[in-house]
Design a protein around this motif. Structure first.
Motif, mmCIF file in Angstrom:
data_model
loop_
_atom_site.group_PDB
_atom_site.id
_atom_site.type_symbol
_atom_site.label_atom_id
_atom_site.label_comp_id
_atom_site.label_asym_id
_atom_site.label_seq_id
_atom_site.Cartn_x
_atom_site.Cartn_y
_atom_site.Cartn_z
ATOM 1 N N THR A 553 32.144 67.350 15.372
ATOM 2 C CA THR A 553 30.771 67.723 15.037
ATOM 3 C C THR A 553 29.834 66.549 15.256
ATOM 4 N N ARG A 554 30.269 65.346 14.872
ATOM 5 C CA ARG A 554 29.415 64.176 15.050
ATOM 6 C C ARG A 554 29.285 63.767 16.515
ATOM 7 N N GLU A 555 30.370 63.934 17.275
ATOM 8 C CA GLU A 555 30.388 63.421 18.651
ATOM 9 C C GLU A 555 29.923 64.433 19.683
ATOM 10 N N GLY A 556 29.974 65.716 19.362
ATOM 11 C CA GLY A 556 29.647 66.739 20.343
ATOM 12 C C GLY A 556 30.835 67.027 21.245
ATOM 13 N N THR A 557 30.613 67.759 22.326
ATOM 14 C CA THR A 557 31.684 68.111 23.255
ATOM 15 C C THR A 557 31.955 66.923 24.165
ATOM 16 N N THR A 558 33.073 66.232 23.920
ATOM 17 C CA THR A 558 33.433 65.058 24.716
ATOM 18 C C THR A 558 34.510 65.363 25.741
ATOM 19 N N THR A 572 25.284 64.452 24.632
ATOM 20 C CA THR A 572 25.922 63.140 24.447
ATOM 21 C C THR A 572 25.401 62.413 23.213
ATOM 22 N N ILE A 573 24.547 63.069 22.420
ATOM 23 C CA ILE A 573 24.017 62.430 21.214
ATOM 24 C C ILE A 573 25.135 62.350 20.173
ATOM 25 N N GLU A 574 25.350 61.172 19.621
ATOM 26 C CA GLU A 574 26.380 61.004 18.599
ATOM 27 C C GLU A 574 25.731 60.790 17.243
ATOM 28 N N ILE A 575 26.065 61.640 16.310
ATOM 29 C CA ILE A 575 25.564 61.511 14.942
ATOM 30 C C ILE A 575 26.252 60.311 14.305
ATOM 31 N N PRO A 576 25.507 59.428 13.643
ATOM 32 C CA PRO A 576 26.147 58.229 13.076
ATOM 33 C C PRO A 576 27.152 58.581 11.991
ATOM 34 N N SER A 577 28.183 57.758 11.881
ATOM 35 C CA SER A 577 29.157 57.939 10.807
ATOM 36 C C SER A 577 28.553 57.478 9.491
ATOM 37 N N ASN A 578 29.311 57.661 8.426
ATOM 38 C CA ASN A 578 28.786 57.362 7.090
ATOM 39 C C ASN A 578 28.373 55.900 6.954
ATOM 40 N N VAL A 579 27.228 55.679 6.305
ATOM 41 C CA VAL A 579 26.720 54.331 6.039
ATOM 42 C C VAL A 579 27.054 53.976 4.598
#
Length: 868
Positions: A553-558, A572-579
């Motif tokens: 879900t965070r990385e999209g279709t890779t 190609t938009i990557e949602i940032p991981s937890n901060v």
């Protein structure tokens, strides 16, 4: 030509070099007569130096040496004159694979051949009269290669890195053939013993054993293409769990192929080519041959547990036993059912048929089969009841498994998405058709077996004969399959049994390792059968799948078949991981200069501007008024007396000499650099530290590395003077120093703080316990900026009552903004928001934001309405 015909050749047919021939002549001259006397006329050594590195001398590389053998030979002294001998007098070496004969001179110049390891006699052919002498280390190397699953190339690479001369392929192949026949003998004997034991454990009334069957190939294939040149299959007894028979099929022989291509007669060899049909047809043929052979040994197979992927049972019934029963494999049946559901989703794109829905239907299907095992009519009636149950109709449900019938007032379909019943009538019709189709085969579903032990054996075979390599051009593949079968039946003790049959020394290390491995395997088997272990496996699988879904879900279709061709603008938009919320880290231990300082500001926010800087070290002081670019807040004016107007700064109404922030910080940096490794000491230092670091970030021209960190005297004095009602600096100065000073004036505050601390603390020991680094402060400031920005974008969700203020802050603090939630929902409308917000944080195991279904459903519903 005549010269070439008389030139000596090696056993391989290659011309010998002069150096090599001199070694051989020396060997023959000094030792042939002695070897005949001590070893016998029927002994023939393996060819010396028959590897591909004949130029290597005894000084080059390393050797595998048995100390006991070497020391005993040296202790025995010279065989000709009983003089003592020593490795110091080593003259040359004759290598036989990993074994060597060392030529050692005595004082009388007699040459003694000292072996570096044990040698033994093995049968050269089927006749025990014809024997050849062999080195144990070479036979064990060949055995180890087959057991561990590596080939000649990888083994030679390993030994070359260790700088050990490696045997030639010819030597190793000769050893493998000798050991391999013994491995096959051990494997076949273990199968005979297992078959007899299986028959003894079988119910006397039937006298027919039940066995699971499955085949495998040495090359990867799919349902569309199987082109392996070899295959294997096994029958495993239900009661013993051991292989009672196995078979192999090979379509290729390297020697036969070479002879055919060159139109010559093939040399006499152990040809394993026994199949000319297609690779797929190997499976039923092997099953027929194994069942037939067992029948000849008076062991009748009455039922086969197997998958539904081949026509094996039909061939067995037509050629061996028309009454042969078949039990389908449970795992393959479940996969077949799941594939039907996934194909339905792929073909018709039902939104309600999500991964979660499919998982729930699979569980219902599996539970129905388990609860009604052996009851054909129950399965036939209850399988079709699953679909109405999913749609909220419970007329056909059974109270044994339906939660609604047990508690109709409180029941909620929590396993379905959003805890709601399915609604799509077209999906209902398709699901009913699938389950009705399976219900028609209730006779088969009521009696399911398992071929899991065959899958385990196939994995063991694949570890010994990896599918990426080709071993079936000779006997090697059959030897490796036999090794896997022997290991399945006897455990790792089969290694000792092969050594015993080969008349090889068992080896303490070998026996210890085999016993240790068998104990470990037995313990693992016992643990795996417990309920706790099964639950743990299931939970680990659920956690792994959940983690993968969150990452996707965070990385999209890779990665996807043809994704680059089918999508001109890939996501190609990557949602940032937890901060993670930053924490204040202590200043490392060391010797530092402690500078007492204080700031006056335009307000109490961490983005306020500085109006005055004051610092002191001993008698050296620094003071600077700073002209702020922000208006001084009314509360700050009342406390500090500082106010500004245009380009002027006033102190209690009187103008003062004030400079810009850039010049003031430069002056402060220049002054403080006089002290090595300065650490700033302040009362309630976190406020002053955030103001100073925020200013340094904003004024990028000033170097921020002129200080190491900060010390907070508020926590320091609370530790040193516990129990006080007030720790305000004015109160501390009044009580400890019996003096009053001009508070909220930066230089006066810094000077008073130095006096207070020196009064309480005789030295700076313990200061660093209350310190924190500059980078910790910068990280905190950046985190707060990020959080504030995210809150601004997410605030619309709070305004529309989609989320609460607490959840708003948690989402923002985790590094997410409104665009990230929109991307997650677009990628997976059903589970995108859930995967993103409930992703487990590795350090704590807690959800990134929340796993609450109500909150997640509220956010998903909001974006669903926005999209529509």
């Amino acid at each position: 030509m005549s010269t070439m015909s008389t030139r000596p050749r090696s056993k391989k047919g290659r011309f010998r070099s002069k150096k090599q021939q001199s070694k051989v002549d020396l060997f023959i001259k000094n030792n042939v007569d002695r070897e005949k006397t001590t070893r016998g006329d029927d002994c023939s050594e393996e060819s010396a130096n028959d590897d591909n590195s004949e130029h290597i001398t005894w000084r080059d590389g390393r050797r595998v040496v048995e100390f006991g053998v070497l020391i005993d030979e040296l202790k025995a002294g010279c065989r000709f004159c009983d003089q003592p001998i020593s490795l110091v007098d080593l003259t040359s070496e004759l290598r036989y694979g990993l074994g060597s004969l060392l030529s050692v001179k005595c004082k009388n110049d007699h040459i003694n051949l000292i072996p570096t390891g044990k040698r033994h006699f093995r049968a050269k052919s089927d006749s025990l009269k014809a024997r050849e002498q062999a080195w144990e280390i070479n036979d064990k190397l060949a055995f180890g290669i087959d057991h561990s699953g590596v080939g000649f190339k990888k083994s030679s690479e390993l030994f070359s890195i260790l700088n050990i001369p490696f045997p030639s392929h010819t030597t190793l192949k000769r050893c493998e053939r000798a050991v391999g026949k013994v491995i096959e003998g051990v494997a076949k004997e273990s199968c005979r013993d297992a078959a007899i034991s299986e028959k003894e454990r079988t119910d006397e009334s039937s006298q027919k054993v039940t066995a699971s069957f499955d085949a495998g190939w040495q090359k990867r294939g799919s349902g569309k293409s199987y082109s392996s040149l070899s295959g294997h299959a096994a029958l495993i007894g239900k009661e013993t769990g051991k292989v009672i028979s196995y078979a192999t099929r090979n379509k290729f022989c390297r020697k036969c192929d070479f002879a055919e291509r060159n139109n010559i007669s093939a040399d006499d060899h152990d040809c394993r080519k026994n199949w000319t049909g297609s690779s797929k047809a190997m499976e039923p043929d092997m099953c027929v041959s194994m069942v037939t052979n067992l029948h000849k040994d008076e062991i009748s197979v009455g039922c086969l547990e197997m998958d539904n992927d081949a026509t094996t049972i039909a061939k067995v019934r037509s050629e061996v036993d028309p009454s042969m029963k078949k039990t389908s494999d449970k795992n393959h049946t479940m996969k077949q059912f799941a594939n039907r559901l996934w194909d339905l989703k792929k073909q018709k794109h039902y939104k309600e048929l999500s991964a979660k829905t499919i998982t729930h239907i699979k569980k219902c299907f599996s539970f129905c089969l388990a609860q009604n095992s052996g009851d054909v009519s129950a399965i036939q009636s209850e399988l079709p009841a699953i679909v109405p149950h999913l749609y909220g109709v419970h007329d056909k449900c059974s109270i044994q498994w339906c939660g609604y019938l047990k508690a109709p007032d409180t029941y909620v379909p929590k396993r379905l998405p959003y805890k709601r019943y399915l609604r799509d009538v077209h999906l209902k019709s398709d699901l009913s058709s699938i389950l009705q189709e399976f219900a028609q085969n209730s006779e088969m579903l009521a009696h399911l077996g398992s071929s899991q032990s065959n899958e385990s054996l196939n994995n063991t075979i694949a570890s010994k004969a990896p599918k990426a390599n080709f071993f079936s051009g000779s006997e090697s593949n059959d030897y490796r399959v036999a090794a896997a079968v022997a290991q399945k039946n006897l455990g790792y003790q089969y290694i000792s049994k092969v050594n015993e049959r080969m008349l090889l020394s068992p080896g303490k290390v070998t026996q210890t390792m085999a016993e240790k491995t068998d104990r470990k395997r037995e313990r693992a088997r016992e643990v795996s059968r417990t309920v706790e272990a099964k639950r743990r496996r299931i939970q680990k699988k659920v956690d792994k799948l959940s983690e993968e879904a969150c990452c996707e879900t965070r990385e999209g279709t890779t990665y996807e078949s043809g994704v680059d061709l089918n999508n001109n603008s890939p996501d190609t938009i990557e949602i940032p991981s937890n901060v993670m919320t930053p924490t204040f880290q202590k200043v490392p231990d060391g010797k530092y200069s402690f500078v007492y300082f204080d700031l006056e500001t335009t307000g109490l926010r961490n983005d306020s501007h500085i109006t005055q800087i004051g610092a002191i070290v001993g008698d050296e002081k620094f003071e600077r008024f700073v002209l702020p670019k922000k208006k001084v807040e009314t509360g700050a004016v009342a406390v500090t007396g500082l106010s500004s107007s245009g380009t002027l700064l006033f102190k209690n109404g009187e103008p003062v000499d004030a400079r810009g922030i850039k010049d003031s910080l430069s002056d402060f940096s220049t002054w403080i650099k006089k002290f090595p490794d300065p650490v700033l000491v302040a009362h309630n230092a976190k406020f002053d530290a955030e103001i100073l670091c925020n200013t340094l970030i904003r004024i990028s021209d000033v170097d921020s590395n002129f200080i190491v960190g900060f010390v907070d005297t508020l926590s320091l004095l609370r530790e040193k003077i516990p129990g006080r009602s007030s720790y305000k600096q004015e109160e501390l100065a009044k009580d400890l120093l019996q003096q009053q000073y001009s508070a909220h004036d930066a230089p006066s505050d810094a000077a008073a703080l130095q006096d207070i601390v020196q009064c309480v603390c005789s030295n700076s020991d313990g200061f660093l316990k209350h310190s924190f680094s500059v980078q910790s402060v910068i990280n905190t400031i950046q985190f707060e900026h990020m959080k504030s920005s995210n809150i601004s974008s997410l605030y619309i969700l709070f305004q529309k009552n989609v989320i609460s203020k607490m959840i708003l802050n948690k989402i923002a603090a985790s590094g997410l903004n409104i665009s990230h939630l929109q991307i997650a929902h677009r990628r997976d409308p059903e589970n995108g928001i859930r995967n993103l917000l409930s992703e487990k944080v590795s350090s704590t195991g807690q959800p990134r934001v929340t796993a609450n279904s109500r909150i997640i459903s509220s956010i998903s519903h909001h974006f669903q309405l926005s999209c529509s």
